[in-house]
Write a protein that holds these residues in place. Structure first.
Motif, PDB file in Angstrom:
ATOM      1  N   UNK A  42       2.321  11.643  17.590  1.00 53.44           N
ATOM      2  CA  UNK A  42       3.109  10.694  16.832  1.00 53.44           C
ATOM      3  C   UNK A  42       2.243   9.712  16.136  1.00 53.44           C
ATOM      4  N   UNK A  43       2.700   9.346  14.716  1.00 51.89           N
ATOM      5  CA  UNK A  43       2.029   8.456  14.071  1.00 51.89           C
ATOM      6  C   UNK A  43       2.801   7.064  14.087  1.00 51.89           C
ATOM      7  N   UNK A  44       2.347   5.755  14.289  1.00 48.84           N
ATOM      8  CA  UNK A  44       2.937   4.518  14.099  1.00 48.84           C
ATOM      9  C   UNK A  44       2.241   3.716  13.220  1.00 48.84           C
ATOM     10  N   UNK A  45       2.713   2.811  12.672  1.00 47.32           N
ATOM     11  CA  UNK A  45       2.402   2.022  11.510  1.00 47.32           C
ATOM     12  C   UNK A  45       3.137   0.714  11.221  1.00 47.32           C
ATOM     13  N   UNK A  46       2.709  -0.098  10.195  1.00 44.14           N
ATOM     14  CA  UNK A  46       3.858  -1.065   9.555  1.00 44.14           C
ATOM     15  C   UNK A  46       3.460  -1.057   8.185  1.00 44.14           C
ATOM     16  N   UNK A  47       4.807  -1.020   7.750  1.00 44.20           N
ATOM     17  CA  UNK A  47       5.035  -0.826   6.202  1.00 44.20           C
ATOM     18  C   UNK A  47       5.347  -2.286   5.549  1.00 44.20           C
ATOM     19  N   UNK A  94       9.166  -6.046   6.006  1.00 45.57           N
ATOM     20  CA  UNK A  94       8.048  -5.509   6.933  1.00 45.57           C
ATOM     21  C   UNK A  94       8.994  -4.370   7.727  1.00 45.57           C
ATOM     22  N   UNK A  95       8.630  -3.354   7.746  1.00 46.19           N
ATOM     23  CA  UNK A  95       9.379  -2.074   8.448  1.00 46.19           C
ATOM     24  C   UNK A  95       8.268  -1.578   9.702  1.00 46.19           C
ATOM     25  N   UNK A  96       8.737  -1.504  10.996  1.00 47.27           N
ATOM     26  CA  UNK A  96       7.616  -0.912  11.989  1.00 47.27           C
ATOM     27  C   UNK A  96       8.303   0.382  12.356  1.00 47.27           C
ATOM     28  N   UNK A  97       7.097   1.114  12.238  1.00 52.70           N
ATOM     29  CA  UNK A  97       7.113   2.539  12.770  1.00 52.70           C
ATOM     30  C   UNK A  97       6.616   2.330  14.184  1.00 52.70           C
ATOM     31  N   UNK A  98       7.265   2.270  15.377  1.00 56.06           N
ATOM     32  CA  UNK A  98       6.782   2.047  16.795  1.00 56.06           C
ATOM     33  C   UNK A  98       7.479   2.800  17.813  1.00 56.06           C
TER      34      UNK A  98
END
Length: 147
Positions: A42-47, A94-98
């Protein structure tokens, strides 16, 4: 003295006015490797939204055969996830993928990717913008990396 303070503040205001406009970007990426061989990572990041609204349409990697954006949900004690086709990225947002929310499932990862490896993530937007950012691979039980 009262004239001096406004004059000292002027260079700071001028520097602030020279800041580049916000750019569509992603950072703080990491990939949590699967605990069980054969399961997806699973990949997580901040856009970060740029000057205008954008739509993220895919995130992939050259070290995974397939990637899908997903969103985790909880209903009572039941947890589930569903694929999502796109994510709106409003200008300046700011969009979080968490964990526990949006994430990217990376299927059939290259077996050479281990804890500490650098994983390329390729972001594609509906307006034609495409860029690659690096993410650090962490083991299934590891805490997310510190910023």
């Amino acid at each position: 003295m009262s004239v001096l303070l406004p004059m000292l503040a002027l260079p700071g205001l001028m520097l602030g006015a020279c800041s580049p406009p916000p750019a569509l970007d992603a950072d703080h990426g990491y990939v949590r490797l699967a605990a069980v061989k054969g399961n997806p990572a699973a990949a997580y990041f901040t856009l970060h939204g740029g000057q205008s609204d954008a739509t993220l349409i895919s995130v992939g990697s050259t070290v995974a055969i397939r990637a899908e954006m997903h969103e985790s949900m909880k209903s009572g004690s039941m947890a589930s996830m569903k694929p999502i086709g796109s994510v709106a990225v409003p200008a300046g947002a700011t969009i979080e993928f968490a964990p526990g929310g949006r994430h990217v499932m990376l299927f059939d990862m290259n077996p050479g990717i281990k804890r500490g490896s650098i994983v390329p993530l390729v972001f594609q937007f509906g307006n034609g913008v495409r860029f690659e950012r690096k993410a650090i691979a962490i083991a299934a039980g590891d805490a997310p990396p510190k910023e």
